[in-house]
Write a protein that holds these residues in place. Structure first.
Motif, PDB file in Angstrom:
ATOM      1  N   LYS A  48       0.838  -1.200   0.000  1.00  0.00           N
ATOM      2  CA  LYS A  48       0.000   0.000   0.000  1.00  0.00           C
ATOM      3  C   LYS A  48       0.876   1.254   0.000  1.00  0.00           C
ATOM      4  CE  LYS A  48      -4.268  -1.112   2.089  1.00  0.00           C
ATOM      5  NZ  LYS A  48      -4.840  -1.374   3.403  1.00  0.00           N
ATOM      6  N   ALA A  49       1.883   1.196   0.912  1.00  0.00           N
ATOM      7  CA  ALA A  49       2.763   2.350   1.032  1.00  0.00           C
ATOM      8  C   ALA A  49       3.496   2.578  -0.282  1.00  0.00           C
ATOM      9  CB  ALA A  49       3.755   2.133   2.161  1.00  0.00           C
ATOM     10  N   GLU A  50       3.932   1.444  -0.874  1.00  0.00           N
ATOM     11  CA  GLU A  50       4.659   1.576  -2.133  1.00  0.00           C
ATOM     12  C   GLU A  50       3.770   2.172  -3.210  1.00  0.00           C
ATOM     13  OE1 GLU A  50       6.238  -2.238  -3.016  1.00  0.00           O
ATOM     14  OE2 GLU A  50       7.811  -2.058  -1.486  1.00  0.00           O
ATOM     15  N   THR A  51       2.538   1.611  -3.229  1.00  0.00           N
ATOM     16  CA  THR A  51       1.600   2.120  -4.233  1.00  0.00           C
ATOM     17  C   THR A  51       1.379   3.615  -4.013  1.00  0.00           C
ATOM     18  OG1 THR A  51       0.511   0.040  -3.855  1.00  0.00           O
ATOM     19  CG2 THR A  51      -0.537   1.533  -5.414  1.00  0.00           C
ATOM     20  N   ALA A  52       1.168   3.949  -2.710  1.00  0.00           N
ATOM     21  CA  ALA A  52       0.913   5.356  -2.397  1.00  0.00           C
ATOM     22  C   ALA A  52       2.103   6.202  -2.816  1.00  0.00           C
ATOM     23  CB  ALA A  52       0.645   5.503  -0.903  1.00  0.00           C
ATOM     24  N   ALA A  53       3.307   5.670  -2.499  1.00  0.00           N
ATOM     25  CA  ALA A  53       4.507   6.424  -2.840  1.00  0.00           C
ATOM     26  C   ALA A  53       4.637   6.591  -4.355  1.00  0.00           C
ATOM     27  CB  ALA A  53       5.733   5.704  -2.282  1.00  0.00           C
TER      28      ALA A  53
END
Lengths: 175, 504, 358
Positions: free
Chosen positions: B471-476
């Motif tokens: 999720k964090a990666e996607t968000a980033a």
């Protein structure tokens, strides 16, 4: 007189030195037992014992504030291993009453809300939105976390059925 | 044997054998009952998987369920008829728990399916013999019900030198093996020779307790023609028919505690099993019936009866003219190791050597007022054929100290019942040991389960971590994309601005 | 089709050899009967009174302690009766009434029930009682009387016997007698050597039949032997313990007597006086307080015999059987711990046997 005083002084000095050395060399940072006992617990952090997670329960058992039998999902097996580890006397008689339980979905009232999926510590519930959920019998530990979460009370605890292979001879009983 | 062991009196007990007159009565054949209940688990190991459908017509000897897993056995139709149900019936087990069985409505013709026999078994490949025995669903008929084909294959691999035909039949009351040896000695010896061929063993020893002189004579007469088969009478002493004890008596060889007989080059088969192997190889007949001893003081006509597998005990008793008086206890198997039945509506299975209807006087095994305290007389120690200290184990189990009992050798206990038989205080020692073995197995299962749970929890934690990371990666990534887009837009704007400026 | 409930399931075996605790106790008492009757005849009414008091008080204390502990009384199993019986047999025949009562209390309450009742006691209750009495009341417990058979002119009548039992008057010289072991001890402490001590016509003699002074039931060696052989025959006891006890006494006695007859009593004196036979067959064989394995019983018996001989020879008391039994009782759990039978297919240390090739 002098000899006695001298010898006792020397003895005291040597022993004090030894104690000092031992204190330095065998110094232990924290109680390693906590981690060892925690490793024996199921590790689901379900909270049925009333302590914050398995680490809390392990600490309580070591302190003596909780009995070794305080973990319902762990059952007799965990109680026995923990008690052996800590050298505690074990009274299993109180544990036999309930027996192990698993959650089952009442398919008529499950609305497929997916709330239970999220709280299950072992991912034992399968399902998708608006689909009837199902409990995987092998993975359910009977921690009851899902029961409170279900908005329609579709999750009910059932005792694990006894089969021929799992039947245990009862202990001899007499009037 | 060391000096100390010579001083210790022999192991075992000498119960009143009560085999006669049932053993002397000729075998009767039971007429086919109208319904047969054939359980899918009649052996040690995994239950067989049914391959017939409700409503399907089957012939006698047709495969009903096939083995699944390494240790399992095939189940066949005991008569021709229609499958009317595949469902739970009460198991022939002390718990009275349910067990899945195929129910067959007999059509009365009792017609065999097409069977493939073999005129010259000695020309067959040993592995082919094991295969055919497996196909016939033969299991150990002395009570252990270990699939015979698995044992044959194991014996072939272990290069055994001696086959022991177990005709000990040390249990009181039972005489089905005795009867089989008297009536069908030739079949048994033929079976012995087939198994010798199938395993590559050089010689066969037939161990028969000396309280069965007729069986010894019959077997000796047939075996005289075959020098590799030797009949060896053994002293009558319970539990002589237990494999380790019989091996010790016949060969002087002591099987190590955690090993099997074929680790010392010996294979033990019950005489009934050998006859069943012979029928399977010579005629292709699967195991669909067996000799059952009906005995006990509460019966009108004790004797041996040829019973189809799946017939209810109740019907077998009715065929033998029923009860003389209400039995105090119904037992499946012998009185020393048999199991108490909840009622007589349970089917006869491959391991059913006997159905006993005991009167109160005969069944007075345990004191109904409860046991008296242990007086440490040591009778159980002298009786134990394994060299255990039953009194010490029971004392620990009584205070729930299971690991203490294990330290005293509980896992080597064979549950033969000698200790409880001689105990003057009538302490139910065997039940203490059975209970503990069950509890220990349950603990073992729970431990495995706890390990599995831990893996699941770890997997979940990993999943959650992975999801948050993703999720964090996607968000980033999205943010980066947005920033890049913004920058590009700004750059474009900036690029446009001067031109605008220039334009302006 | 209901599964049967837990209490109804009975595991195998569904047959039983037929023995019971009560039957075992009855057989022991039966085996004791001839020697007991002989002893009661030999020492007359006072002995009969003491015998009855001893048995009665053991039963009474058993009943009281079981009621106090809230257990249902088990007088029927015969164990208290047998304890009282054995206690009576080891008391001086004319001992006063309170020795029976105090002995019964010590045997049943302190020796047995405090440990948890039948099967739980570490020490032989009758021997605990005898030793406690002997240590506390040494004079009363060593008052031996010469045989006064019932019906003989010197024997006290019933009324006289009640007076003897209740008041324990000092024994007249004509009645008092020394036991053989006591005589030997006394003479040796006076510096008289044994050959001379037994040369006098008034010295005690050994008597296989039992016409001698001694405890109530220990004198009739042959009758006790017959009872012991009966117990062996019906397999209530094994041969290991009695044989080892007798050997433990006889072998050192024979060697020492052979070397120096002036200081050491012979085998006959050791076996036929004191409680050797009674102890070997009836006291050292007590199931509860002796080892369970045959090898353990051999060691236990040898220990009892040897200690008895040592105490008799060098100890302060003339007779040492009771002390020897108690000392070995304390060792029985240790013997049991180290002398377990070998498990089939395993070595003595519990590891698996090497597979032998047939």
């Amino acid at each position: 007189m002098l000899a006695a005083i001298l010898s006792l002084t020397v003895l005291g000095a040597v022993l004090g030195l030894l104690l000092g050395i031992a204190g330095r060399y065998f110094h232990v940072e924290a109680n390693p037992l906590n981690a060892e006992v925690e490793a024996l617990m199921p590790g689901t952090n379900c909270g049925q014992c009333g302590f914050p997670g398995c680490a809390g329960a392990a600490a309580a058992i070591i302190d003596g504030t909780a009995p070794a039998t305080c973990c319902p999902p762990g059952g007799k097996a965990v109680a026995a291993t923990v008690a052996t580890k800590l050298g505690l006397a074990l009274d299993l008689s109180g544990m036999a009453d309930k027996g192990s339980q698993i959650a089952l979905v009442n398919e008529e009232i499950c609305i497929g809300c997916c709330r239970c999926l999220k709280v299950c510590p072992t991912d034992a519930i399968v399902g998708a939105a608006k689909q009837i959920h199902n409990v995987l019998r092998e993975a359910c530990t009977g921690c009851e976390a899902c029961v409170d979460r279900c908005p329609t009370e579709a999750l009910v605890m059932h005792p694990v059925p006894v089969t021929l292979q799992h039947w245990v001879w009862p202990k001899p009983v007499f009037a | 044997m060391g000096f100390m062991e010579r001083l210790i009196p022999h192991w075992g007990v000498h119960p009143d054998d009560r085999k006669r007159p049932a053993a002397d009565a000729p075998v009767r054949r039971m007429p086919m009952p109208t319904r047969l209940y054939v359980p899918l688990l009649q052996h040690i190991g995994a239950p067989a998987r049914p391959i017939v459908l409700v409503g399907q017509h089957v012939f006698k000897g047709q495969l009903l369920a096939e083995p699944q897993g390494m240790v399992s056995a095939a189940i066949h139709a005991p008569t021709s008829g229609t499958v009317v149900a595949i469902g739970e019936i009460v198991a022939p087990h002390p718990s009275g728990l349910p067990l899945v069985a195929v129910t067959i409505e007999a059509d009365g013709e009792d017609r065999w399916a097409d069977l493939v026999g073999c005129n010259d078994p000695f020309a067959l490949d040993p592995q082919e013999i094991a295969r055919r025995v497996a196909k016939a669903g033969v299991v150990g008929m002395g009570g252990a019900t270990f699939p015979s084909a698995v044992k044959l294959a194991g014996g072939l691999r272990a290069k055994i030198s001696t086959l022991i035909a177990n005709g000990g039949e040390c249990e009181p009351y039972l005489s089905c093996d005795d009867r089989l040896m008297r009536d069908r000695a030739a079949d048994i010896v033929d079976g012995i020779r087939i198994v010798l061929h199938a395993t590559g063993a050089r010689e066969a020893l037939v161990g028969i307790e000396d309280n069965k002189p007729e069986a010894i004579a019959a077997m000796q007469q047939v075996a005289a023609a075959f020098p590799e088969v030797r009949v060896r009478p053994v002293p009558t002493r319970y539990p002589m028919g237990s494999d380790r004890q019989l091996i010790m008596e016949l060969t002087g060889c002591e099987v190590p505690a955690d090993s099997r007989a074929f680790d010392v080059g010996i294979l033990v088969h019950n005489v009934g099993t050998l006859a069943a192997v012979r029928a399977a190889i010579r005629f292709g007949q699967p195991l669909v019936s067996r000799l059952v001893t009906l005995n006990g003081g509460a019966l009108r006509a004790p004797g041996n009866i040829e019973v189809p597998i799946g017939a209810l005990a109740e019907e077998v008793i009715a065929f033998a003219n029923g009860f003389k008086e209400t039995p105090a206890r119904l037992v499946l198997g012998g009185p020393m190791m048999g199991i108490q039945l909840p009622h007589a509506r349970v089917p006869v299975v491959k391991s059913t050597s006997g159905i006993l209807a005991l009167t109160a006087a005969e069944a007075a095994g345990q004191n109904l007022r409860g046991p008296e305290p242990c007086i440490r007389c040591g009778s159980c120690v002298r009786a134990c054929p394994v060299g255990l200290l039953p009194l010490e184990m029971a004392r620990r189990i009584a205070s729930a100290d299971f690991s203490g009992a294990v330290d005293f050798g509980l896992k080597d206990c064979i549950a033969c019942g000698c200790c409880a038989y001689v105990c003057p205080a009538r302490i139910p020692l065997v039940q203490y040991f059975n209970h503990t073995k069950g509890e220990l197995a349950a603990l073992e299962r729970a431990k495995l389960r706890a390990e599995a749970t831990k893996k699941l929890v770890a997997a979940r934690a990993e999943r959650i971590e992975r999801e948050t990371r993703e999720k964090a990666e996607t968000a980033a990534r999205r943010k980066a994309d947005r920033d890049a887009a913004k920058k590009a837009a700004a750059a474009a704007a900036a690029a446009a601005a001067p031109s605008e400026e220039t334009a302006a | 089709m209901n599964p049967i409930s837990a209490g109804d399931v009975i595991a195998s075996p569904h047959a039983h050899g037929g023995g019971s605790v009560c039957m075992t106790m009855r057989r022991v008492m039966f085996a004791l009967t001839p020697a007991t009757l002989f002893g009661l005849w030999l020492f007359g009414w006072p002995a009969i009174n003491l015998f009855v008091i001893s048995l009665g008080s053991c039963l009474l204390f058993e009943l009281i302690s079981q009621l106090l502990m809230g257990k249902s009384p088990t007088l029927g199993d015969g164990s208290a009766l047998l304890t009282g019986w054995l206690l009576a047999l080891t008391l001086p025949p004319w001992a006063p009434w309170w020795t029976g009562v105090v002995g019964g209390f010590i045997a049943i309450v302190i020796g047995k029930q405090v440990f948890g009742g039948l099967g739980q006691n570490l020490f032989n209750p009758a021997m605990v009682a005898r030793v406690a009495l002997l240590v506390s009341f040494p004079v009363v417990m060593t008052q031996w009387v010469a045989p006064q058979p019932l019906g003989s002119p010197a024997a006290p009548g019933f009324v006289e016997s009640v007076r003897i039992t209740l008041t324990a008057p000092p024994l007249p010289d004509a009645v008092a007698s020394a036991s053989l072991l006591g005589h030997a001890k006394t003479e040796q402490s006076r510096g008289v050597d044994l050959v001379k001590a037994f040369a006098s016509p008034t010295a005690p003699v050994t008597s296989p039949v039992g016409l001698r002074a001694g405890s109530l039931g220990e004198s009739a060696s042959l009758l006790l032997l017959a009872g012991g052989l009966y117990l062996l025959f019906v397999k209530v006891i094994g041969w290991q313990t009695p044989l080892a006890v007798l050997a433990g006494i006889a072998v050192p006695a024979a060697i020492a007597h052979g070397l120096d007859p002036t200081h050491y009593l012979g085998v006959g004196a050791h076996l036929l006086s004191g409680a050797a036979i009674l102890g070997a067959f009836f006291i050292a064989t007590d199931y509860v307080t002796s080892p369970n394995t045959a090898a353990g019983q051999l060691i236990f018996g040898l220990g009892v015999g040897l200690l008895t001989w040592i105490i008799r020879t060098w100890g302060g008391y003339p007779e040492g059987m009771a002390f020897a039994v108690l000392l070995m009782n304390a060792l029985a759990p240790v013997i049991d711990r180290y002398l377990k039978p070998r498990i089939l297919g395993r070595r003595r240390d519990g590891r698996e046997l090497e597979p032998a090739q047939s």
